[in-house]
Design an enzyme around this catalytic site. Structure first.
Site, PDB file in Angstrom:
ATOM      1  N   ASP A 133       0.263  -1.120  -0.361  1.00 40.56           N
ATOM      2  CA  ASP A 133      -0.068   0.323  -0.524  1.00 40.56           C
ATOM      3  C   ASP A 133       0.815   1.109   0.440  1.00 40.56           C
ATOM      4  O   ASP A 133       1.919   1.526   0.220  1.00 40.56           O
ATOM      5  CB  ASP A 133      -1.085   0.510   1.109  1.00 40.56           C
ATOM      6  CG  ASP A 133      -2.154  -0.710   0.704  1.00 40.56           C
ATOM      7  OD1 ASP A 133      -2.293  -0.996   0.120  1.00 40.56           O
ATOM      8  OD2 ASP A 133      -2.779  -1.140   2.346  1.00 40.56           O
ATOM      9  N   HIS A 204      -8.334  -1.624  -8.954  1.00 42.12           N
ATOM     10  CA  HIS A 204      -8.242  -0.982  -8.473  1.00 42.12           C
ATOM     11  C   HIS A 204      -7.062  -0.136  -8.828  1.00 42.12           C
ATOM     12  O   HIS A 204      -7.931   1.244  -8.916  1.00 42.12           O
ATOM     13  CB  HIS A 204      -8.042  -1.097  -7.180  1.00 42.12           C
ATOM     14  CG  HIS A 204      -7.683  -0.734  -5.975  1.00 42.12           C
ATOM     15  ND1 HIS A 204      -8.982   1.010  -5.616  1.00 42.12           N
ATOM     16  CD2 HIS A 204      -6.773   0.177  -5.049  1.00 42.12           C
ATOM     17  CE1 HIS A 204      -8.494   1.454  -4.878  1.00 42.12           C
ATOM     18  NE2 HIS A 204      -7.220   0.982  -4.248  1.00 42.12           N
TER      19      HIS A 204
HETATM   20  C1  HEM Z   1     -10.155  -2.173   1.103  1.00 44.96           C
HETATM   21  C2  HEM Z   1      -9.157  -0.724   0.261  1.00 44.96           C
HETATM   22  C3  HEM Z   1      -8.223  -0.668  -0.235  1.00 44.96           C
HETATM   23  C4  HEM Z   1      -7.695  -1.574  -0.607  1.00 44.96           C
HETATM   24  C5  HEM Z   1      -6.963  -2.989  -0.252  1.00 44.96           C
HETATM   25  C6  HEM Z   1      -6.698  -0.265  -1.289  1.00 44.96           C
HETATM   26  C7  HEM Z   1      -5.226  -1.563  -1.724  1.00 44.96           C
HETATM   27  C8  HEM Z   1      -4.814  -0.233  -2.879  1.00 44.96           C
HETATM   28  C9  HEM Z   1      -3.357  -0.988  -3.274  1.00 44.96           C
HETATM   29  C10 HEM Z   1      -3.315  -1.989  -2.975  1.00 44.96           C
HETATM   30  C11 HEM Z   1      -3.301  -0.088  -4.115  1.00 44.96           C
HETATM   31  C12 HEM Z   1      -1.288   0.207  -4.954  1.00 44.96           C
HETATM   32  C13 HEM Z   1      -0.445   0.679  -4.717  1.00 44.96           C
HETATM   33  C14 HEM Z   1      -0.146   1.685  -4.195  1.00 44.96           C
HETATM   34  O1  HEM Z   1      -0.038   2.315  -4.981  1.00 44.96           O
HETATM   35  O2  HEM Z   1      -0.386   2.302  -2.765  1.00 44.96           O
HETATM   36  C15 HEM Z   1      -3.996   1.169  -3.917  1.00 44.96           C
HETATM   37  C16 HEM Z   1      -3.672   2.467  -4.783  1.00 44.96           C
HETATM   38  C17 HEM Z   1      -4.289   3.134  -4.784  1.00 44.96           C
HETATM   39  N1  HEM Z   1      -5.710   3.357  -3.707  1.00 44.96           N
HETATM   40 FE1  HEM Z   1      -6.619   2.134  -2.811  1.00 44.96          FE
HETATM   41  N2  HEM Z   1      -7.369   0.808  -1.520  1.00 44.96           N
HETATM   42  C18 HEM Z   1      -8.367   0.667  -1.058  1.00 44.96           C
HETATM   43  C19 HEM Z   1      -9.823   1.295  -0.737  1.00 44.96           C
HETATM   44  C20 HEM Z   1      -9.058   2.622  -1.274  1.00 44.96           C
HETATM   45  C21 HEM Z   1     -10.281   3.962  -1.565  1.00 44.96           C
HETATM   46  C22 HEM Z   1     -11.349   3.808  -0.636  1.00 44.96           C
HETATM   47  C23 HEM Z   1      -9.603   4.542  -2.349  1.00 44.96           C
HETATM   48  C24 HEM Z   1     -10.191   6.302  -2.468  1.00 44.96           C
HETATM   49  C25 HEM Z   1     -11.233   6.594  -2.112  1.00 44.96           C
HETATM   50  C26 HEM Z   1      -8.400   4.612  -3.285  1.00 44.96           C
HETATM   51  C27 HEM Z   1      -7.254   5.501  -3.336  1.00 44.96           C
HETATM   52  C28 HEM Z   1      -5.757   4.643  -4.389  1.00 44.96           C
HETATM   53  C29 HEM Z   1      -5.379   5.866  -4.631  1.00 44.96           C
HETATM   54  C30 HEM Z   1      -5.412   7.182  -5.062  1.00 44.96           C
HETATM   55  C31 HEM Z   1      -4.491   4.854  -5.128  1.00 44.96           C
HETATM   56  C32 HEM Z   1      -3.662   4.962  -6.483  1.00 44.96           C
HETATM   57  C33 HEM Z   1      -3.208   4.995  -7.503  1.00 44.96           C
HETATM   58  C34 HEM Z   1      -2.419   5.592  -8.431  1.00 44.96           C
HETATM   59  O3  HEM Z   1      -2.726   6.763  -8.649  1.00 44.96           O
HETATM   60  O4  HEM Z   1      -1.795   5.230  -9.633  1.00 44.96           O
HETATM   61  N3  HEM Z   1      -8.128   2.917  -2.639  1.00 44.96           N
HETATM   62  N4  HEM Z   1      -4.978   0.404  -3.192  1.00 44.96           N
END
Ligand code: HEM
Length: 293
Positions: A133, A204
Site C-alpha cells: 500500500d 483498483h
Molecule cells: C480495502 C480497501 C482498499 C485497499 C485494500 C486498497 C489497496 C490499494 C493498493 C494495493 C494500491 C496500489 C499501491 C499503491 O499505490 O498504494 C492502491 C492504490 C490506490 N488506492 Fe486503494 N485500496 C483501498 C481503498 C481505496 C479507497 C477507498 C480509495 C479512495 C477513495 C483508494 C485510493 C487509491 C489511490 C488513489 C491509489 C493510487 C492510484 C494511483 O495513482 O496509481 N483506495 N490501493
C-alpha cells in the site's frame, strides 16, 4: 505559524488506535476541546473534528461536510458521521492504552466513546491481502500540496480534511480467487508490486489512477490493517486539502462514472465512513481559532 499535525505527513507507525466519539452534551464542549488542544501533539496523537461539533459551536469550516451515503451498481457506501476522531500512533500497546484512557476521561462529559479500533503495520506497508500500500502516495512537497490546506489564512492553513472508513475483507472469497484474478483485482503483481500491461478496467489501480482525473485527484493515504478475532480488513484513512479528490475517486470506484465497479468490491466492503477536519498546530498546541476557540 500554523503547521500541520505532524502524524499526517509522517510514515505509518508500527501500531495505531482509532478512537471515535459522539457528542453527548454541549455545556462542557468548549472546555473539553480546550483541554484536548493542550494534549494533542499532532505526532503521536492526531485529532479531527466532525461536522456536529462545528454545528454545536456555530462554526463553519469552508469545505467541511458530512460524508454522503450512496448506493450505486449494488455497492453500498455507508455514512456514519461522528463528532471527534483520535488517531493514536506509536509502538507500545500499553502506552496507547493508557493514552486512550486519558483522552476518554478528558473528553467526558461532552463526548462519549463510540468506537475503538486497533491496527498494525503488516510486513512493512502491506494490506492483509498481501499487496503493498501507498506506492503511489505523493511524496515530500507533493504530499503537502495534496493533504494540507494552504493560502486560506491563519487558523485554516496547515489543517487537513480526512476521510476514514473501516473496510472488512471477505477472506473466503479472496482465497477462492487464483493469483491471476487477485492480481487483476488490484492491477499489480503481488510478487514485485509492478503494474502490468493489459490491466483490466475494473482493476483498483486503474480506477484510482490519480493523474487520470480532471482535475488530478491526489490524496495522501495512511491506512493500516485491523484484525479482531477472525474478522479483519483495512482502516482507510485519506487526507486531502479538501474532500473533492476522495469523492471523485470513490465515485469512479463505485461505477458512478461509467458503470464499471472497482474489483476491490469483489472481496472487501466499507462498514462505515466519516469525515473530519484536522486543525493545525500553533506553538505546540492545536489552533482552534478557526472555530472560535
Ligand atoms: C480495502 C480497501 C482498499 C485497499 C485494500 C486498497 C489497496 C490499494 C493498493 C494495493 C494500491 C496500489 C499501491 C499503491 O499505490 O498504494 C492502491 C492504490 C490506490 N488506492 Fe486503494 N485500496 C483501498 C481503498 C481505496 C479507497 C477507498 C480509495 C479512495 C477513495 C483508494 C485510493 C487509491 C489511490 C488513489 C491509489 C493510487 C492510484 C494511483 O495513482 O496509481 N483506495 N490501493
Amino acid at each position: 505559524m500554523d503547521t500541520p499535525q505532524a502524524g499526517i505527513l509522517a510514515e505509518i507507525p508500527p501500531l495505531s488506535r482509532y478512537l471515535t466519539f459522539s457528542l453527548q452534551e454541549t455545556d462542557e464542549l468548549q472546555h473539553c476541546l480546550q483541554e484536548m488542544a493542550k494534549l494533542v501533539d499532532g505526532e503521536n496523537l492526531v485529532l479531527g473534528l466532525g461536522q456536529s461539533v462545528l454545528d454545536s459551536l456555530g462554526s463553519t469550516i469552508p469545505g467541511m461536510r458530512v460524508m454522503a451515503a450512496s448506493s450505486t451498481c449494488g455497492i453500498e457506501i455507508p455514512s456514519t458521521p461522528q463528532a471527534l476522531w483520535c488517531w493514536l500512533r506509536g509502538n507500545d500497546r500499553g502506552e496507547i492504552y493508557h493514552q486512550s484512557r486519558l483522552i476518554s476521561s478528558l473528553l467526558s462529559p461532552a463526548f462519549s466513546l463510540s468506537d475503538c479500533i486497533d491496527s498494525f503495520a503488516f510486513d512493512q506497508n502491506r494490506d492483509l491481502s498481501g499487496y503493498e500500500d501507498g506506492t503511489e502516495n505523493p511524496q515530500g512537497e507533493n504530499a503537502l500540496n495534496a493533504a494540507i490546506v494552504q493560502h486560506q489564512g491563519s487558523g485554516m492553513n496547515g489543517s487537513s480534511f480526512v476521510a476514514v472508513q473501516k473496510w472488512q475483507h471477505n477472506f473466503p472469497l479472496w482465497d477462492n480467487m487464483n493469483s491471476q484474478q487477485q492480481d487483476d483485482s488490484i492491477g499489480r503483481h503481488v510478487a514485485d508490486n509492478e503494474e502490468f500491461d493489459e490491466v483490466p478496467e475494473s482493476a483498483h489501480v486503474k480506477r484510482t489512477a490519480q493523474e487520470s482525473y480532471q482535475p488530478e485527484a491526489f490524496i495522501l493515504r495512511r491506512f493500516m490493517p485491523w484484525a479482531d478475532g477472525m474478522n479483519a480488513g483495512l482502516i482507510f484513512v485519506a487526507f486531502g486539502h479538501s474532500f473533492d479528490a476522495f469523492e471523485a475517486i470513490l465515485n469512479r470506484m463505485t461505477g458512478k462514472e461509467d458503470g464499471i465497479t472497482d474489483a476491490l468490491f469483489g472481496f472487501t466492503r466499507p462498514l462505515n465512513g466519516s469525515y473530519f477536519w484536522c486543525p493545525p498546530l500553533n506553538n505546540g498546541e492545536l489552533d482552534l481559532s478557526a472555530i472560535g476557540l
